[in-house]
Design an enzyme around this catalytic site. Structure first.
Site, short mmCIF file in Angstrom:
data_model
loop_
_atom_site.label_atom_id
_atom_site.label_comp_id
_atom_site.label_asym_id
_atom_site.label_seq_id
_atom_site.Cartn_x
_atom_site.Cartn_y
_atom_site.Cartn_z
N LYS A 85 1.02 -1.34 0.08
CA LYS A 85 0.35 -0.16 0.11
C LYS A 85 0.80 1.60 0.48
CE LYS A 85 -4.15 -1.66 1.61
NZ LYS A 85 -5.58 -1.39 1.15
N ASP A 129 -7.62 0.39 7.90
CA ASP A 129 -7.23 -0.43 8.89
C ASP A 129 -5.79 -0.68 9.41
OD1 ASP A 129 -9.66 -1.93 9.33
OD2 ASP A 129 -9.27 -2.56 7.56
#
Length: 409
Positions: A85, A129
């Protein structure tokens, strides 16, 4: 065959809308396309610390699973953020700044503080998250803008601290991930902030497209690193952004001979599987309480669905307990394989492969056999050191040291 995964619960949905052997279509290219990949690749390669992450051959595990080859794209050290990410959120922050100030603005100039006055007052925010928020916070610090990150109730303190270390303001939200997404959007509208989300929803499409295009750089690396085309790719679910980027880039690279792509999700947060079953995006309700924290998503990214709907071949839902078993297998290094550090959300794809290799019915459904060459996306490392130690029984540092000492070349 000896079972590699003891916790063998699974659900499978074959996608009735996929057309095997079809070329990538305009519907998919409207979301992710090669010109935008080249732009993202050229930009990201100039960032300090960039290096293509390893594609690790797991010959021992392949032999144990009865397939010809397994290649694992190891994202555990990407830009030292320990997750793929890093490619998405930070790149989307940069694209947002360029849309505000102009395409002539470079990463190097932003990192040098040359646009500090022009960026005064600009705030980016998102819900996370853990890994996406870390990337956004890192990108915000790199490029000189303020950052606010929203965390839902079950995000661990370790992941919170990793984000705060990049200077982001942290705001906790009661409820699940999707609740935090809504709160971030609401506050951004009230305060004039810019949401940098990895999921899309009506009226919010441009930034998530940038996030996914950043992810596609990783898949482009993997294609360059493979000596033969894969026959299968097992990839994690979540909101669908990683799966969409993976599918689109493999489809572009291999055309009508692209691999069979299987999305794997936690059984308690299988929004993509349920959407495939319904034929349209549907939400999964509840607290989405899964150990695979990065996949604890109940609502599908609408942009990602445009790519996935007619392209993903199969969807699987698997158990948390199986994910822990897979983490331990990688940490041990099966049959002389290099020991690898894989976080909870990195191993869903591996679980799907191993279950298919030992469950004849599932293997037949997925066309898996002794000639299969499998690509796995190892999407994160130990993004929470304490959680990793608790689950695996060893620290990430110990696993790496043992792997280097014991690896059979």
């Amino acid at each position: 065959m000896t079972a590699l995964i003891e916790h063998s619960r699974w659900r499978h949905v074959a996608n009735p809308r996929v057309t095997p052997g079809a070329p990538i279509g305009e519907r998919q290219r409207a979301i992710l396309h090669q010109a935008a990949l080249e732009q993202a690749r050229d930009e990201i390669r100039r960032w300090p610390g960039y290096a293509a992450t390893p594609l690790v051959g797991l010959d021992g595990l392949a032999a144990a699973a009865g397939v010809a080859a397994i290649h694992y794209k190891d994202e555990s050290e990407r830009f030292s953020l320990k997750s793929f990410k890093a490619l998405g959120g930070a790149y989307a922050v940069l694209r947002l700044i360029k849309r505000r100030l102009g395409e002539q603005v470079t990463s190097e100039a932003l990192m040098a503080g040359e646009y500090r006055d022009e960026l005064d007052g600009l705030t980016v925010c998102c819900a996370t998250d853990g890994n996406h928020g870390r990337s956004v916070a890192w990108g915000a610090r790199q490029f000189g803008v303020r950052c606010v990150i929203y965390l839902h109730a079950t995000v661990t303190p370790g992941r919170e601290q990793a984000i705060a270390d990049f200077g982001a303001e942290i705001r906790r939200v009661a409820g699940n991930y999707d609740d935090s997404v809504r709160q971030a959007a609401s506050d951004a509208a009230e305060y004039g902030w810019f949401v940098v989300s990895d999921t899309s929803y009506p009226g919010y499409m441009e930034v998530p497209r940038d996030v996914m295009q950043g992810y596609s750089v990783m898949v482009d690396e993997a294609v360059d690193q493979l000596d033969q085309p894969p026959t299968h790719c097992f990839v994690q679910g979540g909101v669908g952004g990683l799966a969409a980027a993976t599918l689109a880039q493999l489809w572009e690279a291999y055309g009508v001979n692209r691999p069979r792509v299987i999305v794997v999700e936690p059984e308690r947060a299988a929004c993509l599987l349920e959407s495939a079953r319904s034929g349209e995006p549907v939400a999964v309700d509840g607290d989405l309480d899964t150990l695979m924290a990065g996949l604890a998503c109940g609502e599908v990214s609408l942009l990602a669905w445009e790519v996935l709907d007619e392209g993903i071949d199969d969807y699987l839902a698997v158990s948390d307990e199986a994910a822990v078993e897979a983490m331990k297998l990688l940490a041990e290094g099966v049959g002389g394989d290099l020991a690898l550090v894989a976080g909870e959300s990195a191993v869903a794809g591996l679980v799907g492969l191993l279950l298919a290799s030992q469950e004849p019915d599932l293997g037949a459904r997925l066309g898996l056999d002794g000639n299969s060459r499998v690509l796995l996306i190892g999407s994160e490392g130990a993004t929470d050191a304490e959680v990793y130690r608790e689950l695996v029984g060893a620290s990430a540092e110990d696993v790496i040291a043992r792997g280097r000492a014991n690896h059979v070349e």
